[in-house]
Write an enzyme that holds these catalytic residues in place. Structure first.
Site, PDB file in Angstrom:
ATOM      1  N   TYR A  44     -30.745  -6.243  40.171  1.00 45.47           N
ATOM      2  CA  TYR A  44     -30.860  -5.950  38.737  1.00 45.47           C
ATOM      3  C   TYR A  44     -30.851  -7.241  37.918  1.00 45.47           C
ATOM      4  CZ  TYR A  44     -29.767  -3.634  34.262  1.00 45.47           C
ATOM      5  OH  TYR A  44     -29.774  -3.188  32.961  1.00 45.47           O
ATOM      6  N   LYS A  75     -34.112  -8.683  36.233  1.00 47.38           N
ATOM      7  CA  LYS A  75     -34.281  -8.800  34.778  1.00 47.38           C
ATOM      8  C   LYS A  75     -34.587 -10.242  34.382  1.00 47.38           C
ATOM      9  CE  LYS A  75     -33.417  -4.558  33.208  1.00 47.38           C
ATOM     10  NZ  LYS A  75     -34.300  -3.803  32.297  1.00 47.38           N
ATOM     11  N   VAL A 112     -18.134   4.339  30.236  1.00 49.95           N
ATOM     12  CA  VAL A 112     -17.913   5.250  29.103  1.00 49.95           C
ATOM     13  C   VAL A 112     -18.105   6.698  29.566  1.00 49.95           C
ATOM     14  CG1 VAL A 112     -18.720   5.960  26.820  1.00 49.95           C
ATOM     15  CG2 VAL A 112     -18.553   3.523  27.369  1.00 49.95           C
ATOM     16  N   ASN A 169     -17.973   7.894  32.657  1.00 56.59           N
ATOM     17  CA  ASN A 169     -16.911   8.253  33.603  1.00 56.59           C
ATOM     18  C   ASN A 169     -15.622   8.625  32.881  1.00 56.59           C
ATOM     19  OD1 ASN A 169     -18.366   7.953  35.922  1.00 56.59           O
ATOM     20  ND2 ASN A 169     -17.135   6.297  36.772  1.00 56.59           N
ATOM     21  N   PHE A 170     -15.174   7.756  31.976  1.00 57.73           N
ATOM     22  CA  PHE A 170     -13.896   8.006  31.303  1.00 57.73           C
ATOM     23  C   PHE A 170     -13.947   9.306  30.495  1.00 57.73           C
ATOM     24  CE2 PHE A 170     -12.089   3.351  31.043  1.00 57.73           C
ATOM     25  CZ  PHE A 170     -11.977   3.352  32.427  1.00 57.73           C
ATOM     26  N   TYR A 214     -11.263   0.157  37.322  1.00 60.60           N
ATOM     27  CA  TYR A 214     -11.553  -0.742  38.448  1.00 60.60           C
ATOM     28  C   TYR A 214     -10.841  -2.076  38.227  1.00 60.60           C
ATOM     29  CZ  TYR A 214     -15.411   2.561  39.371  1.00 60.60           C
ATOM     30  OH  TYR A 214     -16.163   3.678  39.618  1.00 60.60           O
ATOM     31  N   GLN A 231     -10.707  -6.821  32.536  1.00 61.09           N
ATOM     32  CA  GLN A 231     -12.074  -7.289  32.241  1.00 61.09           C
ATOM     33  C   GLN A 231     -12.549  -6.656  30.931  1.00 61.09           C
ATOM     34  OE1 GLN A 231     -11.243  -5.050  34.561  1.00 61.09           O
ATOM     35  NE2 GLN A 231     -12.942  -3.798  35.285  1.00 61.09           N
ATOM     36  N   ARG A 282     -17.443 -10.012  28.592  1.00 65.11           N
ATOM     37  CA  ARG A 282     -18.792  -9.927  28.034  1.00 65.11           C
ATOM     38  C   ARG A 282     -18.707  -9.587  26.550  1.00 65.11           C
ATOM     39  NH1 ARG A 282     -22.087  -5.802  31.028  1.00 65.11           N
ATOM     40  NH2 ARG A 282     -22.416  -7.213  32.751  1.00 65.11           N
TER      41      ARG A 282
HETATM   42  P1  NAD Z   1     -31.525   5.128  32.087  1.00 68.58           P
HETATM   43  O1  NAD Z   1     -31.316   5.025  33.558  1.00 68.58           O
HETATM   44  O2  NAD Z   1     -30.988   6.313  31.368  1.00 68.58           O
HETATM   45  O3  NAD Z   1     -33.067   5.022  31.728  1.00 68.58           O
HETATM   46  C1  NAD Z   1     -34.008   4.335  32.516  1.00 68.58           C
HETATM   47  C2  NAD Z   1     -35.266   5.175  32.571  1.00 68.58           C
HETATM   48  O4  NAD Z   1     -36.267   4.476  33.331  1.00 68.58           O
HETATM   49  C3  NAD Z   1     -35.048   6.520  33.278  1.00 68.58           C
HETATM   50  O5  NAD Z   1     -35.634   7.539  32.519  1.00 68.58           O
HETATM   51  C4  NAD Z   1     -35.737   6.341  34.623  1.00 68.58           C
HETATM   52  O6  NAD Z   1     -36.186   7.554  35.179  1.00 68.58           O
HETATM   53  C5  NAD Z   1     -36.866   5.395  34.255  1.00 68.58           C
HETATM   54  N1  NAD Z   1     -37.366   4.607  35.386  1.00 68.58           N
HETATM   55  C6  NAD Z   1     -36.652   3.921  36.299  1.00 68.58           C
HETATM   56  N2  NAD Z   1     -37.480   3.320  37.178  1.00 68.58           N
HETATM   57  C7  NAD Z   1     -38.748   3.623  36.801  1.00 68.58           C
HETATM   58  C8  NAD Z   1     -40.032   3.327  37.312  1.00 68.58           C
HETATM   59  N3  NAD Z   1     -40.184   2.565  38.400  1.00 68.58           N
HETATM   60  N4  NAD Z   1     -41.117   3.815  36.667  1.00 68.58           N
HETATM   61  C9  NAD Z   1     -40.985   4.606  35.565  1.00 68.58           C
HETATM   62  N5  NAD Z   1     -39.788   4.943  35.032  1.00 68.58           N
HETATM   63  C10 NAD Z   1     -38.680   4.455  35.650  1.00 68.58           C
HETATM   64  O7  NAD Z   1     -30.938   3.775  31.468  1.00 68.58           O
HETATM   65  P2  NAD Z   1     -30.768   3.314  29.963  1.00 68.58           P
HETATM   66  O8  NAD Z   1     -29.339   3.025  29.759  1.00 68.58           O
HETATM   67  O9  NAD Z   1     -31.472   4.213  29.035  1.00 68.58           O
HETATM   68  O10 NAD Z   1     -31.509   1.890  30.011  1.00 68.58           O
HETATM   69  C11 NAD Z   1     -32.827   1.712  29.514  1.00 68.58           C
HETATM   70  C12 NAD Z   1     -33.202   0.245  29.652  1.00 68.58           C
HETATM   71  O11 NAD Z   1     -32.292  -0.570  28.915  1.00 68.58           O
HETATM   72  C13 NAD Z   1     -33.180  -0.269  31.079  1.00 68.58           C
HETATM   73  O12 NAD Z   1     -34.267  -1.141  31.283  1.00 68.58           O
HETATM   74  C14 NAD Z   1     -31.891  -1.033  31.161  1.00 68.58           C
HETATM   75  O13 NAD Z   1     -31.941  -2.070  32.112  1.00 68.58           O
HETATM   76  C15 NAD Z   1     -31.757  -1.569  29.743  1.00 68.58           C
HETATM   77  N6  NAD Z   1     -30.349  -1.833  29.404  1.00 68.58           N
HETATM   78  C16 NAD Z   1     -29.475  -0.810  29.195  1.00 68.58           C
HETATM   79  C17 NAD Z   1     -28.141  -1.076  28.917  1.00 68.58           C
HETATM   80  C18 NAD Z   1     -27.148   0.019  28.657  1.00 68.58           C
HETATM   81  O14 NAD Z   1     -25.971  -0.283  28.462  1.00 68.58           O
HETATM   82  N7  NAD Z   1     -27.509   1.276  28.617  1.00 68.58           N
HETATM   83  C19 NAD Z   1     -27.703  -2.409  28.844  1.00 68.58           C
HETATM   84  C20 NAD Z   1     -28.612  -3.427  29.101  1.00 68.58           C
HETATM   85  C21 NAD Z   1     -29.941  -3.132  29.355  1.00 68.58           C
HETATM   86  N1  UDP Z   2     -15.479   0.530  35.304  1.00 63.89           N
HETATM   87  C1  UDP Z   2     -14.222   1.105  35.463  1.00 63.89           C
HETATM   88  N2  UDP Z   2     -14.160   2.421  35.822  1.00 63.89           N
HETATM   89  C2  UDP Z   2     -15.262   3.200  36.001  1.00 63.89           C
HETATM   90  C3  UDP Z   2     -16.540   2.608  35.821  1.00 63.89           C
HETATM   91  C4  UDP Z   2     -16.607   1.261  35.474  1.00 63.89           C
HETATM   92  O1  UDP Z   2     -13.181   0.442  35.317  1.00 63.89           O
HETATM   93  O2  UDP Z   2     -15.107   4.393  36.315  1.00 63.89           O
HETATM   94  C5  UDP Z   2     -15.534  -0.896  34.883  1.00 63.89           C
HETATM   95  C6  UDP Z   2     -16.475  -1.769  35.704  1.00 63.89           C
HETATM   96  O3  UDP Z   2     -15.819  -2.318  36.834  1.00 63.89           O
HETATM   97  C7  UDP Z   2     -16.846  -2.840  34.688  1.00 63.89           C
HETATM   98  C8  UDP Z   2     -16.845  -2.079  33.341  1.00 63.89           C
HETATM   99  O4  UDP Z   2     -16.047  -0.928  33.563  1.00 63.89           O
HETATM  100  O5  UDP Z   2     -15.889  -3.846  34.647  1.00 63.89           O
HETATM  101  C9  UDP Z   2     -18.218  -1.669  32.874  1.00 63.89           C
HETATM  102  O6  UDP Z   2     -18.875  -1.018  33.931  1.00 63.89           O
HETATM  103  P1  UDP Z   2     -20.283  -0.315  33.777  1.00 63.89           P
HETATM  104  O7  UDP Z   2     -20.704   0.136  35.138  1.00 63.89           O
HETATM  105  O8  UDP Z   2     -20.229   0.690  32.683  1.00 63.89           O
HETATM  106  O9  UDP Z   2     -21.256  -1.470  33.239  1.00 63.89           O
HETATM  107  P2  UDP Z   2     -21.486  -3.002  33.617  1.00 63.89           P
HETATM  108  O10 UDP Z   2     -20.526  -3.433  34.709  1.00 63.89           O
HETATM  109  O11 UDP Z   2     -22.891  -3.066  34.060  1.00 63.89           O
HETATM  110  O12 UDP Z   2     -21.195  -3.710  32.353  1.00 63.89           O
END
Ligand code: NAD
Ligand code: UDP
Length: 321
Positions: A143, A147, A186, A188-189, A202, A207, A274
């Site tokens: 990932y 990215k 979010v 999960n909690f 975790y 963190q 972060r």
């Molecule tokens: P999500 O998993 O709900 O949405 C991702 C969508 O992309 C899903 O609908 C999935 O089916 C689709 N998808 C995955 N692989 C695909 C492929 N190969 N072809 C077509 N569609 C595909 O996640 P989200 O939280 O809505 O995230 C959306 C975007 O924002 C992602 O690119 C993610 O990396 C980025 N992002 C999200 C967060 C966050 O906190 N939610 C943070 C940083 C970046």
């Molecule tokens: N985390 C946690 N309990 C859970 C799921 C996640 O303590 O049930 C922690 C995880 O280890 C991380 C933070 O929450 O430190 C955010 O995790 P998440 O998977 O939401 O996003 P990311 O790690 O990609 O920021």
């Protein structure tokens, strides 16, 4: 305008499609439904300016559009680690296909990048000029590095082919339509608190993360897309920083429950802190998040309460990495 949203049936994508339709655009939502759901955009299907296409961005596609929001990619560690090779393909081949499309039809393209490009950061808060501290061979690399190569492709298509690019570095975002099984903290909690189960923290829970409500994020994405000449990355996130233990307390406060916290092993390469520095977004876009955590959590809890009623918690808890 005619606007393509890849990953449009996912959590953020479905909110973005809704907003863009509301602004009078034609929206093509393209998704392979790996983590997205038809249900997320069901209510949009009857709208004449909305089209849903099942397609995988790893394969090329021919469409006529003015703008492309490239969101296609699983976002939660549980999902992107399920098939890491596919995650890399989605980020690299998918990005190349979308950039090829943007180049051919002269569309502006915005890439949904992530705070994960900073890895486990040594600079705090994270500014866009920080190059990050990413493990290239760990279980998050599919990932994080995926990215990062996507950002490289965006910049090279811009410099070499003059594609009109925008890069949004999105920090942890939450809200209604997150999947209750995606294992993010979010969701999960909330499902655990609603189900009367212990909240799985975790590691020590010291963190930190900074949580942005989805409506704020969508506003930032649209402002960035429509601002002129911003090709360098822009952080989009809420700078209010919380430890994971504080988040657990906040969630229990909003749900009105009191559970034990269940400590579980910290996943490998889990970033310790972060927090976005959003000076660039403020200056260039006049954007700043407006929805505090408690308010956003209330709306999110309402959504999950409707979904988990009568079911046991669907939270995906990571046993170990
Ligand atoms: P999500 O998993 O709900 O949405 C991702 C969508 O992309 C899903 O609908 C999935 O089916 C689709 N998808 C995955 N692989 C695909 C492929 N190969 N072809 C077509 N569609 C595909 O996640 P989200 O939280 O809505 O995230 C959306 C975007 O924002 C992602 O690119 C993610 O990396 C980025 N992002 C999200 C967060 C966050 O906190 N939610 C943070 C940083 C970046
Ligand atoms: N985390 C946690 N309990 C859970 C799921 C996640 O303590 O049930 C922690 C995880 O280890 C991380 C933070 O929450 O430190 C955010 O995790 P998440 O998977 O939401 O996003 P990311 O790690 O990609 O920021």
């Amino acid at each position: 305008m005619r606007i393509l949203v890849t990953g449009g049936a996912g959590f953020i994508g479905s909110h973005l499609c809704e907003r863009l339709l509301g602004e009078g655009h034609e929206v093509i939502c393209l998704d392979n439904f790996f983590t997205g759901r038809r249900e997320n955009v069901l209510y949009l299907l009857e709208k004449p300016r909305f089209e849903l296409v099942r397609h995988d961005v790893v394969e090329p596609v021919l469409l006529e559009v003015d703008q492309i929001y490239n969101l296609a990619c699983p976002a939660s560690p549980v999902h992107y680690q399920y098939n890491p090779v596919k995650t890399v393909k989605t980020n690299a081949l998918g990005m190349i296909n979308m950039l090829g499309l943007a180049k051919r039809v002269r569309a502006r393209i915005l890439q949904a990048s992530t705070s994960e490009v900073y890895g486990d950061p040594h600079v705090h808060p994270q500014r866009e000029d920080y190059w990050g501290n990413v493990n290239p061979v760990g279980i998050r690399s599919c990932y994080d590095e995926g990215k990062r190569i996507a950002e490289t492709l965006m910049m090279d298509y811009h410099r070499q082919n003059n594609v009109d690019t925008r890069i949004a570095r999105i920090f942890n975002t939450y809200g209604p339509r997150m999947s209750e099984q995606d294992g993010r903290v979010v969701s999960n909690f909330i499902v655990q608190a609603l189900g009367g189960e212990g909240l799985t923290v975790y590691g020590t829970g010291e963190q930190t993360r900074s949580f942005c409500y989805v409506d704020d994020l969508v506003e930032g994405l649209i402002r960035l897309m429509n601002a002129e000449g911003i090709h360098d990355p822009v952080n989009l996130g809420n700078p209010s920083e919380f430890t994971i233990r504080e988040l657990a307390e906040e969630v229990m406060g909003v749900v009105g429950s009191k559970q034990d916290v269940k400590f579980c092993p910290l996943p490998q390469d889990d970033p310790r802190q972060r927090q976005p520095d959003i000076t660039r977004a403020k200056e260039l876009l006049g954007w700043t998040p407006t929805i505090p955590l408690r308010e956003g959590l209330k709306k999110t809890v309402e959504y999950f309460a409707g979904r988990v009623k009568g079911k046991s918690s669907g939270a995906a808890v990571r046993e170990n990495d």
